[in-house]
Write an enzyme that holds these catalytic residues in place. Structure first.
Site, mmCIF file in Angstrom:
data_model
loop_
_atom_site.group_PDB
_atom_site.id
_atom_site.type_symbol
_atom_site.label_atom_id
_atom_site.label_comp_id
_atom_site.label_asym_id
_atom_site.label_seq_id
_atom_site.Cartn_x
_atom_site.Cartn_y
_atom_site.Cartn_z
ATOM 1 N N LYS A 97 28.756 53.182 37.406
ATOM 2 C CA LYS A 97 27.502 53.457 38.106
ATOM 3 C C LYS A 97 27.722 54.298 39.361
ATOM 4 O O LYS A 97 26.954 55.218 39.649
ATOM 5 C CB LYS A 97 26.813 52.138 38.450
ATOM 6 C CG LYS A 97 25.482 52.280 39.159
ATOM 7 C CD LYS A 97 24.738 50.947 39.149
ATOM 8 C CE LYS A 97 25.561 49.856 39.816
ATOM 9 N NZ LYS A 97 25.785 50.103 41.247
ATOM 10 N N ARG A 208 42.568 47.484 37.355
ATOM 11 C CA ARG A 208 42.407 48.202 38.619
ATOM 12 C C ARG A 208 43.443 47.746 39.646
ATOM 13 O O ARG A 208 43.757 46.568 39.751
ATOM 14 C CB ARG A 208 41.005 47.986 39.206
ATOM 15 C CG ARG A 208 39.925 48.693 38.476
ATOM 16 C CD ARG A 208 38.630 48.716 39.255
ATOM 17 N NE ARG A 208 38.076 47.388 39.527
ATOM 18 C CZ ARG A 208 36.778 47.164 39.715
ATOM 19 N NH1 ARG A 208 35.925 48.167 39.669
ATOM 20 N NH2 ARG A 208 36.339 45.942 39.959
#
Length: 303
Positions: A97, A208
């Site tokens: 996003k 991550r």
């Protein structure tokens, strides 16, 4: 009044999303506005946690590490500020996003509004909203919906957002927040929902890593560190574990379903399981179509 779409071929500066505290004074008083919207203000559910270490980077930026980011020299604009685009975008953690918000604002010149950014800016500025929020944060509590809604309302009311249009990032997160914004007259022209399979989202999150020295975000699979030295110092966020991310995903899905019930007629679902360029091409297609429809309508009225 006729309106159209103007296009420039010169580089446009990225719209500023900073919030000026000079506009934060409210008449009538903030507490009066809150009590009108939320009768149970003091006992309402709290829903926004302050993330003091939030990074603006997003994982999807690194899916094609060698590909340069697209550079758009076109900005869409309308002659009538009342016809500026108003867009809401929602997506699960690691859906990409943040990357898409950057691409949308770069091309269309919309004012990017994220509730978390507003919260931090208001607290730093010492505004009425910020002082109220700080009281909860200092107690280690979540900031009430009512306060955040007022922050978003004031930001969307500023001249730049009214003239250029706005992109509301990840907000509203609940039906009550969406209802409150609607009472203030803020409704989107389009509600964009990024959809990515859960197993992909989990893989993106748990891989991550953060470089504490540079602040750069890496991914062990998609964007590994350049050197062994960097790899040795990478850290993982405490909530980037499979167990915690699945919990966050469940919460997201529950919340977004309630919000979609209000915007179902203007919702477009975007396949977010692809490169950032492919995902943006889908979004760009819908926004272009919306502008073309407006142009055709204005020309018809002017004829």
């Amino acid at each position: 009044m006729a309106c159209g779409v103007n296009f420039w071929t010169i580089p446009q500066p990225k719209p500023q999303s900073s919030y000026s505290s000079s506009s934060s004074s409210l008449k009538p008083p903030l507490t009066s506005q809150l009590s009108l919207l939320f009768p149970n203000f003091n006992n309402s559910t709290l829903s926004l946690r302050l993330h003091t270490t939030l990074s603006r980077s997003r994982l999807t930026k690194s899916h094609s590490p060698n590909a340069p980011p697209p550079h758009f020299m076109v900005m869409a604009s309308t002659k009538n500020p009342g016809e500026a685009l108003k867009i809401m975008i929602s997506g699960a953690p690691a859906s990409g996003k943040g990357t898409q918000c950057e691409l949308i604002t770069q091309k269309y010149g919309l004012v990017h509004v994220a509730a978390g950014d507003l919260l931090r800016a208001e607290v730093a500025a010492g505004s009425d909203n910020g002082r109220l929020a700080k009281e909860f944060m200092e107690k280690g509590q979540l900031v009430p919906d009512e306060i955040v809604v007022m922050m978003v309302k004031e930001r969307l009311s500023l001249p730049d957002a009214e003239e250029n249009g706005w992109l509301l990032d990840g907000y509203p997160r609940s039906l009550s927040q969406a209802t409150a914004l609607k009472k203030f007259g803020f409704e989107p022209d389009l509600f964009i929902l990024l959809e990515v399979p859960e197993d992909i989202l989990v893989e993106r999150v748990i891989g991550r890593r953060l470089d504490p020295v540079t602040g750069k975000i890496y991914h062990l699979k998609y964007s590994p560190p350049e050197t062994e030295e960097i790899a040795a110092r990478l850290t993982q966020r405490f909530d980037d574990t499979e167990e915690k991310v699945k919990l966050r995903l469940r919460t997201h899905h529950q919340n977004v379903e309630a919000v979609l019930s209000m915007f179902k007629d203007i919702t477009v679902k975007i396949d977010g399981n692809g490169s950032k360029e492919d995902v943006f091409a889908q979004i760009d297609g819908w926004l272009t179509k919306l502008l073309e429809q407006r142009k055709a309508t204005s020309e018809s009225l002017a004829a």
